[in-house]
Design a protein around this motif. Structure first.
Motif, PDB file in Angstrom:
ATOM      1  N   LYS A 242       1.067  -1.222  -0.013  1.00  0.00           N
ATOM      2  CA  LYS A 242       0.193  -0.056  -0.101  1.00  0.00           C
ATOM      3  C   LYS A 242       1.013   1.019   0.089  1.00  0.00           C
ATOM      4  O   LYS A 242       2.069   1.201   0.100  1.00  0.00           O
ATOM      5  CB  LYS A 242      -0.861  -0.002   1.117  1.00  0.00           C
ATOM      6  CG  LYS A 242      -2.054  -1.206   1.181  1.00  0.00           C
ATOM      7  CD  LYS A 242      -3.020  -1.025   2.408  1.00  0.00           C
ATOM      8  CE  LYS A 242      -3.900  -2.005   2.353  1.00  0.00           C
ATOM      9  NZ  LYS A 242      -3.518  -3.469   2.386  1.00  0.00           N
ATOM     10  N   THR A 243       0.181   2.443  -0.384  1.00  0.00           N
ATOM     11  CA  THR A 243       0.965   3.671  -0.322  1.00  0.00           C
ATOM     12  C   THR A 243       1.618   3.927   1.055  1.00  0.00           C
ATOM     13  O   THR A 243       1.013   3.779   2.189  1.00  0.00           O
ATOM     14  CB  THR A 243      -0.021   4.831  -0.752  1.00  0.00           C
ATOM     15  OG1 THR A 243      -0.458   4.429  -1.901  1.00  0.00           O
ATOM     16  CG2 THR A 243       0.847   6.122  -0.829  1.00  0.00           C
ATOM     17  N   GLU A 350      -7.413  -0.224  -2.802  1.00  0.00           N
ATOM     18  CA  GLU A 350      -6.934  -0.784  -1.424  1.00  0.00           C
ATOM     19  C   GLU A 350      -5.408   0.086  -1.356  1.00  0.00           C
ATOM     20  O   GLU A 350      -5.046   0.075  -0.267  1.00  0.00           O
ATOM     21  CB  GLU A 350      -6.638  -2.077  -1.402  1.00  0.00           C
ATOM     22  CG  GLU A 350      -7.915  -2.803  -1.047  1.00  0.00           C
ATOM     23  CD  GLU A 350      -8.294  -2.824   0.300  1.00  0.00           C
ATOM     24  OE1 GLU A 350      -7.504  -2.349   1.191  1.00  0.00           O
ATOM     25  OE2 GLU A 350      -9.212  -3.133   0.986  1.00  0.00           O
ATOM     26  N   ARG A 351      -4.847   0.375  -2.509  1.00  0.00           N
ATOM     27  CA  ARG A 351      -3.564   0.668  -2.260  1.00  0.00           C
ATOM     28  C   ARG A 351      -3.433   2.312  -1.706  1.00  0.00           C
ATOM     29  O   ARG A 351      -2.315   2.855  -1.135  1.00  0.00           O
ATOM     30  CB  ARG A 351      -2.623   1.150  -3.611  1.00  0.00           C
ATOM     31  CG  ARG A 351      -2.131  -0.316  -4.152  1.00  0.00           C
ATOM     32  CD  ARG A 351      -0.691  -0.103  -4.315  1.00  0.00           C
ATOM     33  NE  ARG A 351      -0.428   0.325  -5.612  1.00  0.00           N
ATOM     34  CZ  ARG A 351       0.758   0.752  -5.960  1.00  0.00           C
ATOM     35  NH1 ARG A 351       1.981   0.435  -5.219  1.00  0.00           N
ATOM     36  NH2 ARG A 351       1.151   1.374  -6.893  1.00  0.00           N
ATOM     37  N   ARG A 353      -5.408   2.863   1.147  1.00  0.00           N
ATOM     38  CA  ARG A 353      -5.742   2.740   2.276  1.00  0.00           C
ATOM     39  C   ARG A 353      -4.673   3.148   3.254  1.00  0.00           C
ATOM     40  O   ARG A 353      -3.440   2.778   3.276  1.00  0.00           O
ATOM     41  CB  ARG A 353      -6.236   1.221   2.945  1.00  0.00           C
ATOM     42  CG  ARG A 353      -6.858   1.191   3.881  1.00  0.00           C
ATOM     43  CD  ARG A 353      -7.278  -0.429   4.470  1.00  0.00           C
ATOM     44  NE  ARG A 353      -8.213  -0.822   3.667  1.00  0.00           N
ATOM     45  CZ  ARG A 353      -9.443  -1.191   4.064  1.00  0.00           C
ATOM     46  NH1 ARG A 353      -9.706  -0.544   5.333  1.00  0.00           N
ATOM     47  NH2 ARG A 353     -10.245  -1.504   3.185  1.00  0.00           N
ATOM     48  N   TRP A 383     -13.645   0.117   0.396  1.00  0.00           N
ATOM     49  CA  TRP A 383     -12.269  -0.300  -0.314  1.00  0.00           C
ATOM     50  C   TRP A 383     -12.264  -1.478  -0.954  1.00  0.00           C
ATOM     51  O   TRP A 383     -12.661  -2.583  -0.731  1.00  0.00           O
ATOM     52  CB  TRP A 383     -11.262  -0.518   1.010  1.00  0.00           C
ATOM     53  CG  TRP A 383     -11.221   0.684   1.644  1.00  0.00           C
ATOM     54  CD1 TRP A 383     -12.025   1.231   2.752  1.00  0.00           C
ATOM     55  CD2 TRP A 383     -10.265   1.813   1.465  1.00  0.00           C
ATOM     56  NE1 TRP A 383     -11.542   2.465   3.564  1.00  0.00           N
ATOM     57  CE2 TRP A 383     -10.485   3.191   2.519  1.00  0.00           C
ATOM     58  CE3 TRP A 383      -9.248   2.288   0.455  1.00  0.00           C
ATOM     59  CZ2 TRP A 383      -9.838   4.106   2.510  1.00  0.00           C
ATOM     60  CZ3 TRP A 383      -8.448   3.358   0.320  1.00  0.00           C
ATOM     61  CH2 TRP A 383      -8.625   4.295   1.721  1.00  0.00           C
ATOM     62  N   ASP A 385     -10.030  -3.612  -4.250  1.00  0.00           N
ATOM     63  CA  ASP A 385      -8.761  -3.819  -5.498  1.00  0.00           C
ATOM     64  C   ASP A 385      -9.255  -3.432  -6.562  1.00  0.00           C
ATOM     65  O   ASP A 385     -10.090  -4.166  -7.345  1.00  0.00           O
ATOM     66  CB  ASP A 385      -8.070  -5.394  -5.371  1.00  0.00           C
ATOM     67  CG  ASP A 385      -7.130  -5.737  -6.510  1.00  0.00           C
ATOM     68  OD1 ASP A 385      -6.548  -4.503  -7.098  1.00  0.00           O
ATOM     69  OD2 ASP A 385      -7.033  -6.713  -7.180  1.00  0.00           O
TER      70      ASP A 385
END
Length: 572
Positions: A242-243, A350-351, A353, A383, A385
């Motif tokens: 994730k980020t 999701e990335r 979140r 959220w 993908d």
């Protein structure tokens, strides 16, 4: 069969309509002829191959315990309305009216028909499991028919439908079909591999596609060589993190970005916001309702995932005329932090979140917002993908680099669950006398597409190279002298008779034509073995033995049957 009595209209030049190699060879080798866009007539050679593929399918379906039926191609629209697919599949449905002005549907598939049948025939768990299949013409209103048989308006399909009393039983049926498909495509001589797939408008919760690697394929397959993971790009996931979260900074700050309406432009000086710290805001219409989708700036939205996750019948990008009244700004300055109507749902990839220190549009033309925290500043409803996997990303299972391969889909297996049985009342009484819906699976093979996929994979510069199992004829006898009373033709006739009596499929090229023409035609059509007989070889008591794509050798004329049998046995 004698060539002169048969119909094999080979072509020297490629018709302009042919776009890919297999389409060119279908036409040049005289397998099919186009009637109009998306409609083809099968000529004798093409029909022979088609029937062989069908026979392989029948043998393996029967072996797996499926029972053959034949259902109507013309279907009442009421059962499609009852299942809900009259609307979801409306773009591909052919609808016709009879003399009484009553509407009918030309079947693109048969879930509704078979479920209606079972609803009237199966009433107890003791009558299951059952699996019914058919090989039949289907009709789909393709918006752009292309690539010959790959995407046509009318095509032949094998479709099967399993009915079980439990989810566990349905998985047993699914596995049987999965294994049967593996055998079918292997027997057809196709290099193939199964991949995880999206279920699309058919529905269900478990699905695999069988893919044939081909650069001209219409599907992208994501796979991992290390652990064997494989999925259609519409379904694929990766192990990207994730980020990265940063220390929660100051409050959101609006700043001017005149003329900046792209991710790339915001990444340049004087703003210099990298794409991975931007939030891309997209507006879609899902079943007539607006929806805001958020993905990271360096990611691409996967519309198939979006459709699957939202459960909508249809989704499409909103246009500027729809967006401006909704959010107060044009695309390029959009965000989900301020001025978002309470009635508009926001979903995010999701990335994103937990991401903070992000930049997004201010819903005001020429302005953006910095210091955005997804948790603090954005009201996300769901959220999911939603992103498209790219080459080189880490595999979610083992961490190794993912690869992407173009491929042709030739088969698809679905575990449907109770979607259709509930809507069409296919219920049964269990051991305790309770009424329950049948648990279903459906399994399709594009028969005509499989034929073309074999050609796409099995060819060389001279033409088709058929696997023996699906070749129109196993052996082509090519006498260079065709006068009836000539020794060459007499020997050709004897070999023809001997091979035919032994159950070997043979075509005798008795055309009075130049040897070069006959050799080129034999290679173009792709017969696995050519036996050449000329005066010089005959004088030595020999016959030319030429496997398709192999070396020419001389064999004794009295050993032909033995050598042919050995060759064919080695190619099974």
């Amino acid at each position: 069969m004698r060539w002169s009595q048969y119909f094999i209209p080979t072509l020297k030049e490629t018709p302009a309509e042919a776009e890919i190699l297999s389409h060119k060879l279908l036409l040049r080798a005289g397998l099919v002829r186009k009637l109009t866009g998306g409609l083809y007539t099968f000529l004798p050679i093409g029909l022979r191959v088609l029937r062989k593929i069908e026979n392989i399918i029948r043998e393996e379906m029967n072996r797996a315990g499926a029972v053959e039926v034949l259902m109507p191609a013309l279907q009442p629209p009421e059962i499609w309305q009852q299942s809900g697919r009259y609307e979801t599949a409306r773009d591909v449905l052919y609808k016709v009216k009879d003399r009484a002005n009553k509407e009918w549907v030309l079947g693109p598939t048969h879930e509704e028909v078979i479920t209606t049948l079972v609803a009237g025939e199966i009433s107890s768990y003791r009558q299951m499991p059952k699996n019914y299949y058919q090989i039949q013409v289907k009709f789909r209103d393709e918006i752009r028919p292309r690539f010959g048989l790959m995407r046509a308006k009318e095509f032949i399909m094998k479709d099967a439908y399993s009915f079980d009393a439990s989810d566990e039983g349905a998985m047993v049926a699914y596995r049987k079909m999965y294994d049967a498909y593996t055998r079918i495509f292997n027997r057809c001589g196709l290099r193939n591999f199964p991949v995880e797939a999206d279920t699309g408008v058919i529905g269900g919760n478990h699905s695999h596609e069988f893919m044939v690697p081909a650069e001209t394929g219409e599907n992208d397959v994501v796979y991992c060589e290390a652990c064997g993971y494989a999925a259609n790009i519409e379904k694929a996931t990766s192990g990207l993190p994730k980020t990265a979260a940063r220390e929660l900074g100051a409050a959101v700050e609006k700043f001017a970005t005149p003329g900046v309406v792209t991710i790339e432009a915001l990444g340049k000086a004087p703003y210099s916001v990298p794409a991975n710290r931007q939030i891309k805001t997209l507006v879609y219409i899902a079943d007539s309702h607006p929806l805001i989708i958020l993905v990271r700036g360096d990611d691409q939205l996967n519309e198939t995932k979006l459709l699957a996750k939202t459960g909508a019948v249809a989704v499409r990008p909103a246009n500027a005329e729809e967006i401006v009244p909704l959010l107060g700004a044009k695309p390029g300055s959009l965000g989900a932090v301020v001025n978002v109507p309470a009635t508009v749902k926001v979903i995010a990839d999701e990335r994103l979140r937990g991401a903070n220190d992000m930049t997004t549009g201010a819903n005001e033309d020429g302005f953006h917002l910095r210091n955005v925290s997804m948790e603090r500043d954005v009201k996300v409803s769901d959220w999911f993908d939603l992103r498209t996997v790219t080459k080189g990303e880490p595999c979610a299972k083992c961490g190794q680099s993912l690869k992407i391969q173009r491929a042709i889909e030739v088969g698809h297996v679905f575990k449907l669950g109770t979607k259709y049985s509930e809507k069409l009342n296919a219920n049964f009484l269990d051991a305790e006398g309770k009424s329950k819906p049948c648990v279903m699976g459906c399994y399709g093979i594009g028969v005509t597409r499989t034929l073309q996929a074999v050609i796409e994979q099995c060819n060389d510069k001279d033409g088709i190279v058929w696997p023996v199992a699906v070749a129109p004829f196993a052996v082509c006898i090519t006498p260079l002298v065709v006068a009836k009373d000539s020794p060459v033709m007499q020997l050709a006739e004897k070999i023809y008779t001997d091979l035919t009596a032994a159950g070997i499929e043979v075509i005798l090229d008795d055309r009075d034509d130049r040897p070069g023409v006959k050799f080129k035609d034999a290679d173009l059509v792709g017969f696995p073995l050519r036996l050449g007989i000329g005066e010089k070889s005959m004088a030595k008591g020999e016959v030319e033995f030429k496997p398709r794509g192999g070396e020419l050798t001389a064999i004794k004329a009295d050993e032909v049957l033995v050598k042919v049998r050995e060759f064919l046995a080695s190619r099974v």
